[in-house]
Design an enzyme around this catalytic site. Structure first.
Site, PDB file in Angstrom:
ATOM      1  N   HIS A  58       0.849  -1.193   0.000  1.00  0.00           N
ATOM      2  CA  HIS A  58       0.000   0.000   0.000  1.00  0.00           C
ATOM      3  C   HIS A  58       0.887   1.246   0.000  1.00  0.00           C
ATOM      4  O   HIS A  58       2.128   1.136   0.022  1.00  0.00           O
ATOM      5  CB  HIS A  58      -1.012  -0.027   1.156  1.00  0.00           C
ATOM      6  CG  HIS A  58      -0.432  -0.058   2.546  1.00  0.00           C
ATOM      7  ND1 HIS A  58       0.420   0.899   3.035  1.00  0.00           N
ATOM      8  CD2 HIS A  58      -0.615  -0.956   3.567  1.00  0.00           C
ATOM      9  CE1 HIS A  58       0.736   0.621   4.282  1.00  0.00           C
ATOM     10  NE2 HIS A  58       0.139  -0.515   4.637  1.00  0.00           N
ATOM     11  N   HIS A 116       3.878   1.460   2.454  1.00  0.00           N
ATOM     12  CA  HIS A 116       5.074   0.681   2.092  1.00  0.00           C
ATOM     13  C   HIS A 116       5.831   1.393   0.961  1.00  0.00           C
ATOM     14  O   HIS A 116       7.060   1.456   0.945  1.00  0.00           O
ATOM     15  CB  HIS A 116       4.696  -0.713   1.598  1.00  0.00           C
ATOM     16  CG  HIS A 116       3.857  -1.506   2.560  1.00  0.00           C
ATOM     17  ND1 HIS A 116       2.643  -2.043   2.219  1.00  0.00           N
ATOM     18  CD2 HIS A 116       4.062  -1.854   3.855  1.00  0.00           C
ATOM     19  CE1 HIS A 116       2.129  -2.683   3.261  1.00  0.00           C
ATOM     20  NE2 HIS A 116       2.973  -2.588   4.273  1.00  0.00           N
ATOM     21  N   CYS A 136       1.503 -11.474  19.969  1.00  0.00           N
ATOM     22  CA  CYS A 136       0.635 -11.092  18.842  1.00  0.00           C
ATOM     23  C   CYS A 136       1.343 -11.568  17.582  1.00  0.00           C
ATOM     24  O   CYS A 136       2.424 -11.070  17.253  1.00  0.00           O
ATOM     25  CB  CYS A 136       0.417  -9.586  18.787  1.00  0.00           C
ATOM     26  SG  CYS A 136      -0.417  -9.101  17.246  1.00  0.00           S
ATOM     27  N   CYS A 146       2.008  -8.841  14.920  1.00  0.00           N
ATOM     28  CA  CYS A 146       3.213  -8.012  15.148  1.00  0.00           C
ATOM     29  C   CYS A 146       4.454  -8.898  15.237  1.00  0.00           C
ATOM     30  O   CYS A 146       5.563  -8.393  15.185  1.00  0.00           O
ATOM     31  CB  CYS A 146       3.147  -7.257  16.474  1.00  0.00           C
ATOM     32  SG  CYS A 146       1.812  -6.118  16.650  1.00  0.00           S
ATOM     33  N   CYS A 188      -4.058  -6.618  21.487  1.00  0.00           N
ATOM     34  CA  CYS A 188      -2.790  -6.062  20.991  1.00  0.00           C
ATOM     35  C   CYS A 188      -2.929  -4.545  20.807  1.00  0.00           C
ATOM     36  O   CYS A 188      -3.910  -4.083  20.215  1.00  0.00           O
ATOM     37  CB  CYS A 188      -2.441  -6.727  19.665  1.00  0.00           C
ATOM     38  SG  CYS A 188      -1.296  -5.778  18.671  1.00  0.00           S
ATOM     39  N   HIS A 236      -2.857  -3.934  16.752  1.00  0.00           N
ATOM     40  CA  HIS A 236      -3.913  -4.497  15.903  1.00  0.00           C
ATOM     41  C   HIS A 236      -5.279  -4.552  16.575  1.00  0.00           C
ATOM     42  O   HIS A 236      -6.270  -4.882  15.939  1.00  0.00           O
ATOM     43  CB  HIS A 236      -3.510  -5.902  15.436  1.00  0.00           C
ATOM     44  CG  HIS A 236      -2.323  -5.882  14.523  1.00  0.00           C
ATOM     45  ND1 HIS A 236      -1.038  -6.090  14.979  1.00  0.00           N
ATOM     46  CD2 HIS A 236      -2.232  -5.630  13.208  1.00  0.00           C
ATOM     47  CE1 HIS A 236      -0.210  -5.990  13.955  1.00  0.00           C
ATOM     48  NE2 HIS A 236      -0.900  -5.707  12.880  1.00  0.00           N
ATOM     49  N   LYS A 267      -5.512   4.619  10.762  1.00  0.00           N
ATOM     50  CA  LYS A 267      -4.341   3.802  10.460  1.00  0.00           C
ATOM     51  C   LYS A 267      -4.649   2.967   9.211  1.00  0.00           C
ATOM     52  O   LYS A 267      -5.786   2.526   9.029  1.00  0.00           O
ATOM     53  CB  LYS A 267      -4.133   2.883  11.666  1.00  0.00           C
ATOM     54  CG  LYS A 267      -2.957   1.960  11.574  1.00  0.00           C
ATOM     55  CD  LYS A 267      -2.908   1.119  12.857  1.00  0.00           C
ATOM     56  CE  LYS A 267      -2.135  -0.162  12.738  1.00  0.00           C
ATOM     57  NZ  LYS A 267      -1.087  -0.339  11.827  1.00  0.00           N
ATOM     58  N   LYS A 318      -5.142  -3.843   7.037  1.00  0.00           N
ATOM     59  CA  LYS A 318      -5.828  -4.848   6.245  1.00  0.00           C
ATOM     60  C   LYS A 318      -7.249  -5.029   6.778  1.00  0.00           C
ATOM     61  O   LYS A 318      -8.208  -5.099   6.010  1.00  0.00           O
ATOM     62  CB  LYS A 318      -5.055  -6.167   6.344  1.00  0.00           C
ATOM     63  CG  LYS A 318      -5.555  -7.230   5.407  1.00  0.00           C
ATOM     64  CD  LYS A 318      -4.727  -8.503   5.494  1.00  0.00           C
ATOM     65  CE  LYS A 318      -5.308  -9.551   4.555  1.00  0.00           C
ATOM     66  NZ  LYS A 318      -4.597 -10.818   4.629  1.00  0.00           N
TER      67      LYS A 318
HETATM   68  N1  MSP Z   1       8.624  -7.462   8.080  1.00  0.00           N
HETATM   69  C1  MSP Z   1       8.768  -6.374   8.984  1.00  0.00           C
HETATM   70  C2  MSP Z   1      10.059  -5.624   8.735  1.00  0.00           C
HETATM   71  C3  MSP Z   1      11.301  -6.455   8.844  1.00  0.00           C
HETATM   72  S1  MSP Z   1      12.724  -5.542   8.455  1.00  0.00           S
HETATM   73  C4  MSP Z   1      13.991  -6.524   8.925  1.00  0.00           C
HETATM   74  C5  MSP Z   1       7.599  -5.430   8.799  1.00  0.00           C
HETATM   75  N2  MSP Z   1       6.983  -5.489   7.619  1.00  0.00           N
HETATM   76  S2  MSP Z   1       5.698  -4.629   7.173  1.00  0.00           S
HETATM   77  O1  MSP Z   1       5.226  -5.206   5.955  1.00  0.00           O
HETATM   78  O2  MSP Z   1       4.783  -4.520   8.239  1.00  0.00           O
HETATM   79  O3  MSP Z   1       6.269  -3.236   6.732  1.00  0.00           O
HETATM   80  C6  MSP Z   1       6.598  -2.314   7.656  1.00  0.00           C
HETATM   81  C7  MSP Z   1       7.119  -1.031   7.052  1.00  0.00           C
HETATM   82  O4  MSP Z   1       6.245  -0.512   6.023  1.00  0.00           O
HETATM   83  C8  MSP Z   1       7.100   0.035   8.110  1.00  0.00           C
HETATM   84  O5  MSP Z   1       8.190  -0.059   8.981  1.00  0.00           O
HETATM   85  C9  MSP Z   1       7.116   1.277   7.269  1.00  0.00           C
HETATM   86  O6  MSP Z   1       8.407   1.471   6.780  1.00  0.00           O
HETATM   87  C10 MSP Z   1       6.197   0.897   6.121  1.00  0.00           C
HETATM   88  N3  MSP Z   1       4.828   1.287   6.432  1.00  0.00           N
HETATM   89  C11 MSP Z   1       3.779   0.468   6.697  1.00  0.00           C
HETATM   90  N4  MSP Z   1       2.670   1.219   6.881  1.00  0.00           N
HETATM   91  C12 MSP Z   1       2.974   2.519   6.743  1.00  0.00           C
HETATM   92  C13 MSP Z   1       2.237   3.712   6.770  1.00  0.00           C
HETATM   93  N5  MSP Z   1       0.947   3.734   7.007  1.00  0.00           N
HETATM   94  N6  MSP Z   1       2.905   4.880   6.549  1.00  0.00           N
HETATM   95  C14 MSP Z   1       4.250   4.905   6.297  1.00  0.00           C
HETATM   96  N7  MSP Z   1       4.990   3.792   6.279  1.00  0.00           N
HETATM   97  C15 MSP Z   1       4.373   2.587   6.482  1.00  0.00           C
HETATM   98  O7  MSP Z   1       7.327  -4.661   9.699  1.00  0.00           O
END
Ligand code: MSP
Length: 498
Positions: free
Chosen positions: A28, A31, A139, A142, A157, A160, A304, A307
């Site tokens: 999304h 990311h 969780c 997380c 959690c 979540h 936030k 999903k």
């Molecule tokens: N798999 C772990 C990271 C492991 S790194 C060794 C993880 N993955 S995640 O798919 O949840 O992605 C997390 C990252 O996506 C966040 O740390 C951030 O960089 C980015 N974001 C996820 N949602 C976000 C927003 N709503 N806004 C900005 N960045 C976001 O955690």
């Protein structure tokens, strides 16, 4: 971060990473935000001549993967297919967003098994692992244990707001507590930016640092511990090691690339990157990363992105409307990198039309339109329709002087604002000269002004934009290389809505 100002004949190395993403859902804009930031810096460092390694990828060995695969109807014996399909979706999305990654890692790859087991063996050899018994609230979304006082009412959690599970199992522990003072010093020395996040971690450390469990006895997928194959490595411990895997570790060539110059991560995962990760490396007697930068979070209409709320915005659906550069411009000027902010369709449309279309697009379009008009007045032989310095400009611009400080501080909003300020200045210069009036009596003078005064400025602006709006940069170069071509598409065609 910081690259050397004084360039010797040997290029600087610049190793930058994004987090690796869970594959229980599609990418999304949140990311994409983190990944675009890393991409911008990778492009910037390539432009100033550094040898860049830019890595990203997918974090697959999670219970989330299994649950999502089952929900998607893959069946428990078909998890590998799900992993492959989802990783493909992420990989493809990054390609469509023109992310210039050098490596896309998936943590079920053989090379990652080998790196993980080697690093864990080093930690084991330093005497930092012991066997224990763990009982705690977990969780799986997380992939984290929570203390009772961190949970919401009804033991939900905090992230979540879903139920946690009580895990009781034999575990191996890592002596994280042993590194508390060293980690504190590392944080005080500036490992993590922005500074507010450092303060957050320092106060967390003040409450005491406990050892962490690094294994799961009953996990369905994951990397077996080298000293006890019945246990799988705790996913976070293993996921962090992806950064080492991408350097070729444990093959000895990795030392030329290690440590990373910059980890870009979301603010949600700084404890992992700035406490657990440096402690693991210290234990294994390896250099720690030079810098971690935590980006803030985008919310959508104040909520936030999640999903379960079903409010995630697919970045690909936006780029069909505003292009990759329209999306990037909006994301990186909405608020300073490091802070939080909200996404809105209307603001995206307004900024796209109002700033990119009316200011930058208009500057380029009208300049070219006037060049073509005055050239059409049959004066072709009298003036050379070539933009000066089109090929030499690369050497005449000096990135290190102009924006190096802002890039090293990740102030993308300031860089873009400053470029748009210059666009405004050039637009004003055109208004003042008024080629449309001058051109009536003296088309050659108007042409001379456009070609020799305005176009070099546009060219220079396009180089300033190159690391961030790289597609616009390329389009401007195309237009300026061939100013008489009437078929150039508009840079930012107007849109009415998303
Ligand atoms: N798999 C772990 C990271 C492991 S790194 C060794 C993880 N993955 S995640 O798919 O949840 O992605 C997390 C990252 O996506 C966040 O740390 C951030 O960089 C980015 N974001 C996820 N949602 C976000 C927003 N709503 N806004 C900005 N960045 C976001 O955690």
């Amino acid at each position: 971060m910081g690259h050397k100002q004084d360039k010797s004949d040997k290029n600087n190395k610049f190793f930058i990473t994004t987090p690796i993403f869970y594959i229980n859902d599609k990418p999304h804009i949140g990311h994409a935000y983190t990944t675009f930031a890393a991409d911008i810096l990778a492009r910037y460092h390539r432009l100033i001549g550094d040898d860049v390694l830019f890595t990203t990828g997918c974090d697959v060995n999670s219970k989330k993967t299994i649950v999502a695969a089952e929900e998607a109807g893959y069946g428990s014996d078909n998890i590998d297919q799900y992993i492959q399909d989802m990783s493909q979706i992420w990989h493809e999305c990054w390609n469509q967003l023109d992310i210039s990654f050098d490596d896309f890692i998936m943590t079920n790859e053989e090379r990652h098994y080998s790196a993980t087991r080697t690093l864990l063996s080093s930690i084991y050899k330093s005497g930092d692992i012991y066997e224990g018994y763990y009982e705690g609230m977990y969780c799986y979304k997380c992939e984290t244990f929570y203390k009772e006082n961190e949970l919401l009412a009804d033991q939900l959690c905090p992230i979540h707001k879903s139920s946690v599970e009580l895990l009781k199992e034999k575990n191996y522990f890592f002596k994280l507590s042993r590194y508390k003072e060293e980690i504190k010093e590392i944080l005080q020395a500036g490992l993590l930016k922005p500074k507010t996040r450092t303060n957050e971690l320092l106060s967390f450390l003040e409450q005491g640092l406990e050892d962490i469990s690094i294994s799961r006895e009953n996990a369905q997928i994951g990397i077996p511990l080298p000293w006890d194959e019945n246990h799988k490595t705790y996913i976070w411990v293993e996921a962090l090691i992806n950064y080492l895997t991408c350097t070729g570790y444990p093959n000895k060539d990795f030392t030329g690339l290690w440590p990373p110059d910059l980890h870009i991560v979301g603010k949600d995962i700084i404890r992992f990157h700035c406490i657990i990760w440096p402690a693991m490396l210290l234990s294994a007697k390896m250099p720690i990363p030079k810098q971690v930068f935590a980006n803030g979070f985008f919310t959508i209409n104040g909520e936030k992105i999640s999903k379960s709320l079903g409010n995630a915005i697919n970045p690909l659906s936006l780029i069909y409307k505003v292009g990759i550069d329209g999306l990037k411009y909006y994301l990186f000027t909405s608020f300073p990198f490091g802070s939080d902010g909200d996404y809105s369709d209307q603001r995206l449309v307004d900024i796209y039309n109002g700033v990119l279309g009316n200011k930058l697009g208009n500057l380029v379009q009208r300049t070219i339109a006037m060049i073509q008009k005055y050239n059409d007045l049959d004066i072709k032989k009298k003036i050379n329709i070539e933009i000066p310095n089109i090929s030499k400009v690369r050497h005449t611009l000096n990135y290190e002087d102009k924006y190096s400080k802002l890039f090293s501080e990740l102030k993308f909003d300031k860089i873009l604002e400053s470029i748009i300020y210059e666009v405004d200045e050039v637009n004003k210069e055109i208004e003042l000269f008024a080629p449309w009036t001058v051109g009536k009596n003296d088309p050659i003078r108007a042409l001379d002004f456009l070609l020799n005064t305005i176009c070099p400025k546009i060219l220079s602006l396009s180089w300033d934009l190159a690391p961030i709006l790289n597609q616009t940069h390329n389009k401007i170069l195309d237009i300026l290389s061939n100013p008489l071509d009437k078929n150039h598409p508009l840079l930012f065609p107007r849109i009415d809505n998303i």
